[in-house]
Write a protein that holds these residues in place. Structure first.
Motif, PDB file in Angstrom:
ATOM      1  N   ILE A  18       3.016  -5.585  -2.679  1.00  0.00           N
ATOM      2  CA  ILE A  18       1.837  -6.035  -3.411  1.00  0.00           C
ATOM      3  C   ILE A  18       0.979  -4.819  -3.674  1.00  0.00           C
ATOM      4  N   ARG A  19       0.248  -4.880  -4.747  1.00  0.00           N
ATOM      5  CA  ARG A  19      -0.667  -3.774  -4.996  1.00  0.00           C
ATOM      6  C   ARG A  19      -1.781  -4.252  -5.893  1.00  0.00           C
ATOM      7  N   LYS A  37      -4.527   2.942  -7.093  1.00  0.00           N
ATOM      8  CA  LYS A  37      -3.628   1.897  -6.593  1.00  0.00           C
ATOM      9  C   LYS A  37      -3.803   1.774  -5.097  1.00  0.00           C
ATOM     10  N   ASN A  56      -2.553  -1.112  -1.713  1.00  0.00           N
ATOM     11  CA  ASN A  56      -1.971  -2.427  -1.464  1.00  0.00           C
ATOM     12  C   ASN A  56      -2.935  -3.266  -0.651  1.00  0.00           C
ATOM     13  N   TRP A 111       5.715   2.738  -8.652  1.00  0.00           N
ATOM     14  CA  TRP A 111       4.823   1.608  -8.413  1.00  0.00           C
ATOM     15  C   TRP A 111       3.737   1.942  -7.390  1.00  0.00           C
ATOM     16  N   LYS A 112       4.170   2.604  -6.327  1.00  0.00           N
ATOM     17  CA  LYS A 112       3.225   2.840  -5.268  1.00  0.00           C
ATOM     18  C   LYS A 112       2.625   4.239  -5.331  1.00  0.00           C
ATOM     19  N   SER A 113       3.142   5.030  -6.276  1.00  0.00           N
ATOM     20  CA  SER A 113       2.751   6.427  -6.231  1.00  0.00           C
ATOM     21  C   SER A 113       1.315   6.620  -6.679  1.00  0.00           C
ATOM     22  N   ASN A 114       0.642   7.576  -6.090  1.00  0.00           N
ATOM     23  CA  ASN A 114      -0.728   7.851  -6.488  1.00  0.00           C
ATOM     24  C   ASN A 114      -0.839   9.068  -7.381  1.00  0.00           C
TER      25      ASN A 114
END
Lengths: 187, 822
Positions: A29-30, A47, A49, B176-179
């Protein structure tokens, strides 16, 4: 065959349900906030989570690039969206797809290259008749099955599988002739 | 599954019954007769048949006995055999017979349900089985569509690079999770490495560009090669779109194996490969084929649908709706598509069931969540910007463009496919696919709008530019006074900046490229659809026009056109809306969809405000395209292949009579008939062998020519064959008797062969002076295959569906010999 399809349908339904369970992994999830350029601050994407209730500008945009009184104006222009994915489903689907593709390719290689070689080694050339009405298609050992059943008595199950496979291959050949050679169906 | 009764199957001992009815090719003239309809004990069995009812399909007992119930006295030896009542490959079904079979079956079940609780439960489960089947079809299709989407996304991105944290992630999910993603470069992150970075270590410079280019071409070639070899090796029926053939199947034609399990597997796998190889094709048409395959395979679980071809086609109509529903995320649009484009008969019951199945499929797809965000389609847009009445003029212009492009595309594509069919181009399918894939990859890579997949391109074009976007297409200049105006993030009209001008000429080049490459791509020997390429062409044209209008409004806001409604500083023109309308216009021009297209488009966008522009553009495009040629792309392909498809929408406005079309013509030999008694088995066999007709009328006698009934060739041959082997004493000199009571014979004569059971006692007849348009109407509405022509009560001739199609072709000055198949 029928039971196989029931099992298949059932497993598909399970897969669907399973995918819902695996989505709750915290990694998946984010909250993504896009903030456009403001005065002299460049645009940024943030971003984190966090869960749905914390998905807003104040929780996610860290460090806040503007001071106290501009925070509200800045946050008004940001757009925050909560997103979910299921990495388990993705992994499962891709691995299953690649394995089915690999199996099909192996089977194709076996049918076109290995099987004629194996049959040729087992029978020699004398017993086998070329079926010359299959122009443009490799089925030179079409009666191999008959030869085989004449030579030794095989268990019934293998016979059936062999027969089913021969029948399927004949059907594919017919289809190939209609589609690729005579261009009768599917232009 | 093996049947212990007398119909255990083939006569040469090598048979084992399989239950995939569709893959069975029963060869009457050959040595093997594989019967596979013999699995269940039928629910209906009447007294006197107990010993023969095990395994025989009692539904075929009703074949031809329309209106005659089970109280009819029929010789038990005439109890129908497996194979009677089934159809050969590439033949048309007899709709009347199938429907009456189903009615009889239903009546039996209802009658029996009053007798015991078990029978009552059976009747309830029989009624419920339709809904259960729809549920399963929805689940299976939704799951497959989700899998296809995920795999196609991943494989498409594979052409550009690979993800280091898990090779199964595509580009978007990798980052997706990368900053490290920035506002300007939203898709760069260190976890995703392009091929140039992996091979050479850098991502800048000419060498890296060349390496990326070569790897792109390599992957495109590899995927298309795999796709075409798999199709060729395992399931040649999996190529093409599938919708023309499904239309023909739904009108009653039989193509064995077209909706089988191997076709399903290969179509699913190669669709992903074909879409990922960068070829200009979409996956909506093939998804309809996939959904119909699922439905056909699941039909085998239910007796009601397995044994009855008409009921099965109801399920296939619903499955076509499911296919479009999962492709676009538009359940209502899918049902309307099935009603308008694909189905031949669409009873009202099918409407509700299709909707149910489409919803189940959409829900399944949503729970698999292939795109994240719980969206069903990649280009789901949400803008609600208003439009003004003056903008109807450019919308109608887009409609005209769509119609022109549609007509041009159909003509060009059919010419190319005809060339593939008739010249040497068709002998090298694998090379053709490789060449087209190489050409597409070579020309598409330099332009970023053709490098991305069709769905991504459409999504970007539909997007309305706001402050949050940093793409080239949103490269406007900031106006002089930087006080930000507009509501929320929607911006006022601004002058175009450098980025936008670059995007515009790149888009123009992309438009020309896509228009030309789709013509040669559609119809190749890989699964190919054309919804997405047509929508892409329309979206590009629409966006170009929209940006043009926007700039026109900005620079001429004082002219009379814009003064009333577009003041400076207001957001009046939305280029994204123009792209949407353009996409609808082009798709409507090619496929000639009307209502279903509008509904699909507004289900895609959620904007009910845009119905009027969409309708205006769709109607204009259909009128313009119809002026050039009445057929859509699918009907054109049906005509190219010569399928025996009687178009339900065409008018027949020629004043011929039935006697002009019937056979035999004046110069032909007389009609081949059987008499109801007096012919021997040998004579009947000789007659059947010497002609190719698929059926023979039965008359009282050769002199009177009064009609008794009609008997089909296939049923005749199977019955005679079976009688020779099973029945005692039947030889070539035995009499063939179609009457109820056999005539008295000499005591030493061989026993007669009674075939009244396979005869249809109520064939349809018209008189010789019936106008042809009524006859054609009868054929369409009832789904007939043949109709007998009488004069003053005497049999004169026969009209078959093929005769009608040939006659229509002749009237339209086309070649009547292009109608193939029976």
């Amino acid at each position: 065959m029928k039971t196989m399809f029931v099992i298949e349908a059932f497993s598909l339904a399970c897969f669907v349900l399973l995918s819902q369970v695996t989505a709750k992994n915290s990694e998946d999830i984010r909250c993504k906030c896009i903030c456009p350029p403001y005065r002299d601050i460049a645009g940024q994407i943030y971003k984190q989570n966090v869960s749905l209730k914390d998905c807003n500008c104040l929780h996610v945009v860290e460090p806040m690039p503007v001071d106290g009184k501009d925070v509200e104006a800045y946050c008004l222009r940001c757009e925050c969206k909560y997103e979910e994915r299921s990495s388990g489903t993705i992994k499962f689907t891709i691995i299953m797809y690649l394995s089915i593709l690999g199996l099909l390719l192996l089977y194709m290689v076996y049918l076109t290259l290995l099987e004629p070689m194996l049959k040729r080694r087992l029978f020699g050339h004398s017993q086998l008749i070329q079926s010359d009405d299959d122009v443009g298609d490799q089925q030179p050992f079409a009666n191999a099955h008959n030869v085989l059943s004449r030579s030794h008595s095989r268990p019934n199950m293998l016979n059936k599988v062999e027969h089913a496979q021969q029948r399927w291959r004949r059907q594919v050949q017919e289809q190939r002739k209609s589609v690729f050679d005579r261009h009768v169906v599917l232009s | 599954m093996e049947n212990p009764g007398y119909c255990t199957g083939s006569f040469d001992g090598l048979h084992h019954p399989s239950d995939d009815d569709d893959d069975e090719m029963v060869d009457i003239a050959g040595a093997t007769l594989d019967f596979s309809t013999t699995d269940d004990v039928p629910p209906l069995s009447t007294g006197g048949y107990e010993e023969y009812s095990s395994g025989s399909s009692s539904s075929s007992r009703a074949a031809g006995m329309n209106g005659n119930g089970p109280t009819k006295l029929v010789d038990p030896l005439e109890d129908p055999l497996p194979g009677v009542g089934t159809y050969e490959d590439f033949n048309t079904i007899d709709w009347v017979r199938e429907k009456s079979k189903d009615r009889d079956r239903h009546r039996e079940i209802t009658n029996k349900s009053r007798q015991s609780t078990v029978a009552l439960l059976h009747s309830v489960s029989d009624a419920f089985s339709g809904w259960l089947l729809m549920l399963l079809v929805g689940l299976m299709s939704g799951a497959l569509a989700g899998g296809i989407d995920i795999a196609a996304h991943w494989l498409t991105d594979m052409k550009g690079g690979v993800c280091l944290i898990g090779f199964w992630f595509n580009h978007e999910h990798c980052c997706w999770k990368s900053n490290e993603t920035t506002f300007q470069e939203r898709d760069q992150c260190p976890q995703w490495q392009s091929w140039a970075e992996l091979i050479t270590g850098t991502s800048e410079g000419a060498f890296a560009y060349i390496v990326n280019y070569l790897m792109y071409i390599f992957w495109a070639l590899l995927f298309s090669f795999l796709a075409v070899t798999l199709v060729r090796a395992f399931a040649p029926y999996a190529c093409g779109s599938g919708i023309p053939e499904i239309k023909t199947i739904l009108s009653g034609f039989i193509i064995r194996g077209y909706l089988g399990k191997w076709t399903l597997i290969i179509k699913t796998i190669t669709l992903v490969l074909a879409v990922s190889s960068g070829l200009s094709l979409g996956k909506e048409g093939p998804l309809v084929h996939v959904a119909c395959c699922c439905a056909n395979i699941l039909c085998h679980l239910f007796t009601k649908y397995r044994k009855n071809e008409a009921k099965r086609r109801e399920v296939l109509s619903a499955a076509a709706a499911v296919g479009v529903s999962v492709a676009f995320g538009a359940p209502i649009g899918g049902v309307l598509f099935s009603l308008e484009e694909v189905s031949y008969y669409f009873p009202l019951k099918t409407l509700w069931r299709s909707f149910f199945a489409a919803l189940v499929a959409a829900f399944t797809l949503r729970s698999i969540n292939p795109f994240g965000n719980s969206r069903l389609v990649l280009f789901y847009v949400e803008f609600h910007a208003p439009w003004h009445l003056v903008e109807l003029a450019p919308f109608i212009l887009l409609g005209i463009f769509g119609g022109l492009w549609g007509a041009l595309f159909i003509k060009a594509n059919i010419a190319w496919c005809r060339r593939r069919k008739t010249t040497r181009l068709g002998h090298y399918p694998v090379i053709e696919v490789l060449v087209v894939a190489a050409l597409t990859a070579l020309l598409a890579y330099p332009n970023s709008y053709t490098r991305m997949s069709g769905a991504e391109l459409i999504s970007e074009l539909f997007n309305d530019c706001s402050l949050l976007d940093s793409s080239q297409l949103c490269g406007y200049e900031q106006p002089a006074n930087t006080s930000e105006t507009g509501v929320g993030n929607s911006l006022a009209d601004r002058p175009a900046g450098k980025g936008l001008y670059t995007a515009l000429w790149q888009l123009a080049l992309a438009l020309v490229f896509k228009m030309m490459i789709t013509v040669i791509t559609f119809g190749m020997k890989v699964p190919s659809g054309l919804f997405i390429p047509s929508m892409a062409v329309g979206a590009i044209a629409g966006r170009l026009l929209g940006v043009g209008m926007e700039q026109l409004a900005y620079y001429n806001h004082d002219s009379f056109i814009f003064k009333g409604w577009c003041s400076p500083g207001a957001d009046c023109i939305t280029p994204g809306l123009y792209a949407m309308v353009g996409a609808a216009a082009c798709l409507g021009g090619v496929t000639r969809m009307t209502v279903s297209l509008v509904v699909i488009m507004f289900e895609l966008t959620g904007g009910l405000e845009y119905i009027v522009p969409l309708m205006a553009a769709t109607m204009t495009s259909k009128w313009v395209a119809d002026a050039f040629g009445r057929e859509g792309i699918y009907e054109a392909h049906i005509r190219l292949n010569g399928y025996p498809f009687l178009e339900p929408k065409e008018e027949f406005d020629h004043s011929s009579l039935a006697v002009d079309v019937m056979r035999p013509r004046r110069s032909d030999p007389a009609l081949a008939v059987l008499t109801q008694e007096g012919m021997t088995v040998g004579e009947v066999e000789a007659l059947v062998e010497s002609t190719h007709y698929s059926g023979f009328p039965v008359v009282v006698s050769q002199e009177s020519q009064r009609l008794v009934g009609f008997v089909l060739r296939r049923d005749l041959l199977i019955s005679i064959d079976n009688a020779r082997k099973r029945q005692e004493g039947v030889v070539s000199a035995s009499q063939v008797v179609f009457t109820e009571h056999a005539p008295s014979q000499a005591p030493d004569a061989p026993p007669p062969l009674r075939l009244r059971g396979i005869m249809d006692l109520s064939p349809f007849t018209v008189t010789d002076h019936t106008p042809m348009d009524i006859t054609v109407d009868i054929f369409r509405k009832l789904g007939l295959r043949q109709c007998l022509v009488t004069h003053n009560g005497r049999l004169l001739g026969i009209i078959t569906k093929k005769d009608i199609l040939k006659h229509m072709a002749q009237i339209a000055n086309r070649d009547p010999d292009s109608i193939l198949f029976n």
